[in-house]
Scaffold this active site. Structure first.
Site, PDB file in Angstrom:
ATOM      1  N   GLY A  44       0.838  -1.198   0.000  1.00 12.57           N
ATOM      2  CA  GLY A  44       0.000   0.000   0.000  1.00 12.57           C
ATOM      3  C   GLY A  44       0.865   1.236   0.000  1.00 12.57           C
ATOM      4  N   PHE A  61       2.777  10.072   2.570  1.00 12.75           N
ATOM      5  CA  PHE A  61       4.171  10.276   2.949  1.00 12.75           C
ATOM      6  C   PHE A  61       5.066   9.071   2.674  1.00 12.75           C
ATOM      7  CE2 PHE A  61       1.700  12.849   6.065  1.00 12.75           C
ATOM      8  CZ  PHE A  61       1.992  14.070   5.488  1.00 12.75           C
ATOM      9  N   GLU A  76       5.294   4.413   1.879  1.00 15.67           N
ATOM     10  CA  GLU A  76       4.775   3.178   1.316  1.00 15.67           C
ATOM     11  C   GLU A  76       4.929   2.043   2.317  1.00 15.67           C
ATOM     12  OE1 GLU A  76       7.269   2.808  -2.086  1.00 15.67           O
ATOM     13  OE2 GLU A  76       6.094   4.193  -3.323  1.00 15.67           O
ATOM     14  N   VAL A  77       4.116   1.004   2.122  1.00 20.33           N
ATOM     15  CA  VAL A  77       4.215  -0.202   2.924  1.00 20.33           C
ATOM     16  C   VAL A  77       4.572  -1.359   1.981  1.00 20.33           C
ATOM     17  CG1 VAL A  77       3.055  -1.745   4.540  1.00 20.33           C
ATOM     18  CG2 VAL A  77       2.456   0.683   4.482  1.00 20.33           C
ATOM     19  N   ASP A 122      -9.659   4.393  13.418  1.00 19.23           N
ATOM     20  CA  ASP A 122      -9.962   3.681  12.163  1.00 19.23           C
ATOM     21  C   ASP A 122     -10.099   2.190  12.417  1.00 19.23           C
ATOM     22  OD1 ASP A 122     -10.488   3.249   9.522  1.00 19.23           O
ATOM     23  OD2 ASP A 122      -8.435   3.515   8.810  1.00 19.23           O
TER      24      ASP A 122
END
Length: 888
Positions: free
Chosen positions: A601, A605, A607-608, A743
């Protein structure tokens, strides 16, 4: 006014219903979910090299499947996998026979054949028409092949290919996800823009019996001349011209499904580049039949779309199908211009087949989401040719009257718009009555009985708010962005009726709350909910603006936004000091030992990534949370800061590391190590092999005799309760630290190999779940379907609002994540519904009771959604209520 909304509503393009970039889950060769009896082969050397041994990274028997004898270039030996259901395949991984160092056989190339019914077999080809896939170069390394286009099949045959006479052996894994549409084939006239990946029969006039670009998961771009993968104008679309011979004003398509279903809707992704003669269809008429040999039902369902000549964006058009039962659908799409272009067609249906009749039930506005075109429902009866002409003549005066009415309404609308621009200097007063007055609450009784003991709570207040002006959500005019101007207007606003409006997601709202109420700002400001804010449920908005109750001011809240564009936790400032890299307690891991595998993902700022970490268990030493891998590398999730990140983002990143290093709970994702000695900054966290809870549950059914007999992945009621207990345990831990997650949802609950749930924050960064977030004024994104009314309307996030989200998460679990919360409401209707919660006049809509959940558990969900914050249970109470009912 409804027509006004239809004409001015801006609707962006939606993502595909299923995407090859996200649909990449292992289907069960390695972990055994695909059973031995589902594997067969054309031949084998011995029982120890049979198809049951063709499992990736496994060393059963003699270490692989090996077809008998030397493989000749002309041979077609195959390994067959029965996936037990239609599946969307996107990736293949293969290995040779390693046999603990003794093997030396592998397939350098292979082909794929597939079938949806076990009778008709098709050969896979890539977009350039090539059939052969590259295989392995040695016996041990895994080689992966993206399937472009993806394959929709139940049965798959892997056929090794050799240019010379040689011995081959194979191990493999298939990746994808269930094909819940159940669509087996579609037929259509031969398009002017070719369906280049269609796997059925194509003659000069018609495509029949196959699937192609309309089901490949790739939506076309706004400009049909551009393409995702193949640089050829119009490649991503299947298109027809209305002047093509044989096409008489419409395109007729027939859809065949695996079994009878009750269809709720059809989604068609259409191009609308009207400047070049391309528009969405003007109307569609769908007929139904339950069996191939039956006659088409007499009464089709007809829907008229509202055409859009202002926004050229491609978009999904949602066509409600009124739960009509069928196995075959025939839909006629009528032209609105020269061209009609589709890139995706998908269907939503229910497995339980109920006898249905055409109905004229009124629909609530539209069942389309905010990404869909809003339509008018017009069920009609079939007419004979002789009656059609006379009916058209009889309807002419009616049509003329309608056109005159529409023109008059347009004139009125233009006058209203001009008046609003001249008079409304502060608020854009566009009152929207989106929810119908007579919408009923859908509550289902449950058959299972489980008594959940919960702590007593004070009786709920039945009195509505006192302020009669607090009536609706208003969005601010974009011109009011100057803080100095806002300060000058503050006294005027705070005394006016307009100040009572709920100012959602706007700098003016932040300024008013900060200056007058001293509350933490919304999602656009500090990421803290405030842990001792005034109880806004006990006062009107006007009173709140003059409140002097204890609070956390903006300077007391950490401005922390995660690398993925979401926030992991909102915390009081006392938990995070000013810090540098020297303050980080997590160990520095050698960056060169991280091997990047794929992107999971991305956000504003950073990325994973999914990575392999070589030697990580040894690096962490005794007490490592990682399983022993016998020296092999382990999979981890790596959050990486982008090189162009701001200094504020870099500081937030280091703060997030410090916060996560302090979290130590079995149900919270753990920080393992960091790479911060040089750029790019990275944090390494646990990776959950079974992905997120949403995808895990959506691929399963409730445990029953049928699921056992057919080896269908299933879960039991006890499993679901155990999941709920684990999530409540993790949230209880966060609440004890005054951490607010903001969330909480199944997409943010990850599962490891042992099905332990760990709460994380990756959901917002993944395109797969972008439709779960609502974008406000082009800036912030909010998970509004999981948010408490005070979070949506007042920007107030507390542990109590996390409890609300926990109730929605429970609802997701007990619906097996088969649908989105409030799926019949658009995003705007969800926001309007939160206003009904505030007004508390009995018109708010609750989520219905899932049929799988016990009544007492649904009562617990309803308490989580209490309008008054003190009436909601605590996470400690939720944990104590749920824990006794889990089988130890």
């Amino acid at each position: 006014m409804h027509l006004f909304l239809l004409l001015i509503l801006h609707l962006p393009a939606a993502i595909a219903q299923i995407g090859p970039e996200q649909c990449r889950y292992a289907l069960g060769m390695e972990d055994g979910r695909i059973k031995d009896q589902d594997l067969s082969a054309s031949s084998q050397w011995y029982d120890t090299t049979g198809p049951q041994n063709a499992r990736l990274n496994c060393e059963r028997g003699d270490g692989a499947w090996c077809p008998k004898g030397q493989l000749e270039p002309s041979d077609s030996q195959y390994l067959q996998i029965d996936l037990r259901r239609l599946t969307f395949l996107t990736l293949m991984g293969t290995q040779g026979r390693y046999a603990l160092g003794l093997g030396k056989e592998f397939a350098q190339q292979y082909r794929l054949n597939y079938s949806r019914d076990g009778l008709l077999w098709r050969s896979w080809k890539n977009r350039q028409g090539k059939e052969v896939l590259d295989g392995n170069k040695n016996t041990y390394a895994v080689f992966s092949n993206d399937l472009k286009p993806p394959v929709i099949a139940r049965y798959v045959r892997v056929i090794p290919v050799s240019k010379l006479s040689t011995t081959v052996c194979m191990r493999l894994e298939l990746y994808g996800c269930p094909w819940d549409d159940g669509l087996m084939s579609y037929s259509a006239p031969v398009p002017s823009l070719n369906d280049s990946t269609y796997d059925g029969v194509q003659d000069k006039k018609k495509l029949t019996g196959g699937l192609g670009q309309l089901t490949d998961g790739l939506t076309g771009l706004d400009d049909y001349r551009l393409s995702h993968q193949v640089q050829r104008p119009g490649y991503d679309y299947v298109g027809w011209r209305n002047d093509t011979p044989g096409i008489l004003g419409y395109v007729e398509m027939e859809f065949v499904f695996d079994r009878p279903r009750n269809f709720t809707s059809m989604k068609v992704h259409s191009n609308n580049m009207f400047s070049r003669g391309v528009k969405i269809f003007s109307s569609v008429s769908c007929s139904f039949k339950l069996h191939p040999k039956a006659a088409w039902e007499a009464e089709p369902v007809v829907f008229n779309t509202v055409l859009d000549d202002k926004n050229p964006s491609a978009r999904y058009v949602t066509v409600p199908l009124n739960r009509r039962a069928a196995r075959l659908l025939r839909c006629r799409f009528h032209f609105a211009d020269v061209w009609m272009m589709f890139s995706e067609v998908s269907f939503q249906s229910e497995d339980t087949v109920l006898s249905t009749l055409p109905t004229q039930m009124p629909m609530m506005g539209s069942s389309a989401t905010s990404d869909d075109v809003i339509m008018k429902t017009t069920p009609t009866t079939a007419a004979t040719p002789s009656s059609t002409a006379s009916s058209e003549d009889g309807n002419t005066p009616v049509l003329i009257g309608c056109l005159v009415t529409i023109i008059l309404l347009l004139v009125i609308i233009i006058v209203l718009i001009l008046w609003c621009q001249c008079v409304c200097k502060v608020l854009e007063k566009a009152p929207r009555r989106i929810l119908d007055e007579d919408v009923t609450v859908r509550l289902s009784s449950c058959s299972d009985t489980i008594v959940l003991q919960t702590p007593p709570v004070p009786p709920r207040s039945r009195h509505p708010p006192a302020d009669p002006h607090y009536e609706r959500v208003f969005l601010l005019d974009p011109q009011y962005q100057n803080p100095a101007m806002l300060r000058n207007k503050l006294p005027e606003l705070s005394q006016s009726a307009e100040a009572s409006a709920l100012l959602l997601g706007n700098p003016l709202y932040d300024l008013l709350l900060l200056t007058s109420c001293h509350m933490a700002s919304g999602w656009f400001g500090a990421f803290g909910g405030g842990y001792a804010e005034p109880d806004v449920t006990q006062c009107t908005p006007h009173q709140c603006f003059n409140s002097s109750a204890p609070h956390y001011a903006e300077t007391d809240i950490v401005r922390l936004q995660g690398v993925t564009g979401s926030n992991m936790y909102a915390v009081p400032a006392l938990t995070v000091d000013s810090l540098t890299r020297k303050d980080i307690s997590a160990a520095e891991f050698p960056r060169q030992q991280l091997i990047f595998r794929e992107k999971l993902g991305e956000g504003q700022f950073g990325e994973v990534h999914l990575c392999e970490a070589e030697g990580l268990p040894e690096f962490l030493g005794e007490g490592s949370p990682l399983p022993d891998r016998d020296g092999r590398s382990v999979l981890v999730a790596v959050k990486q800061l982008r090189a162009d990140a701001t200094s504020q983002a870099r500081n937030d990143f280091l703060k997030e590391i410090k916060i996560m290093s302090r979290l130590d709970n079995a149900n919270i994702i753990r920080l393992l190590c960091v790479c911060v000695s040089s750029d790019p900054l990275c944090m390494v966290t646990e990776y959950m092999e079974n992905g997120d809870l949403n995808m895990f549950l959506s691929q399963r059914e409730m445990e029953s005799t049928l699921t056992h007999a057919n080896n269908i992945p299933s879960v039991s009621l006890s499993d679901l309760l155990h999941m709920a207990v684990q999530i409540s345990s993790g949230m209880k831990y966060l609440a004890s630290l005054n951490f607010v997650h903001r969330d909480l949802a199944t997409r943010n609950c990850l599962l490891d190999r042992r099905l332990t749930i760990k709460i994380a924050d990756f959901g917002m960064s993944r395109n797969l779940y972008s439709s779960d977030y609502y974008r406000i004024q082009g800036r912030a994104v909010l998970p509004i379907r999981w948010m408490a009314w005070e979070s949506i309307l007042l920007g107030k996030f507390t542990t109590a609002s996390d409890v609300w989200a926990f109730g929605v998460t429970l609802w997701e679990i007990f619906t097996l994540c088969k649908e989105q919360p409030y799926s019949l409401l658009s995003d705007e209707q969800v926001i309007e519904n939160s206003g009904e919660f505030f007004r508390n006049q009995g018109r708010q809509i609750f989520l219905y009771g899932p049929p799988l959940c016990p009544p007492s558990l649904f009562e617990l969900m309803m308490r989580c959604w209490s309008r008054n914050i003190p009436d909601r249970p605590t996470f400690e109470g939720l944990y104590q209520a749920l824990r006794p009912h889990v089988t130890q």
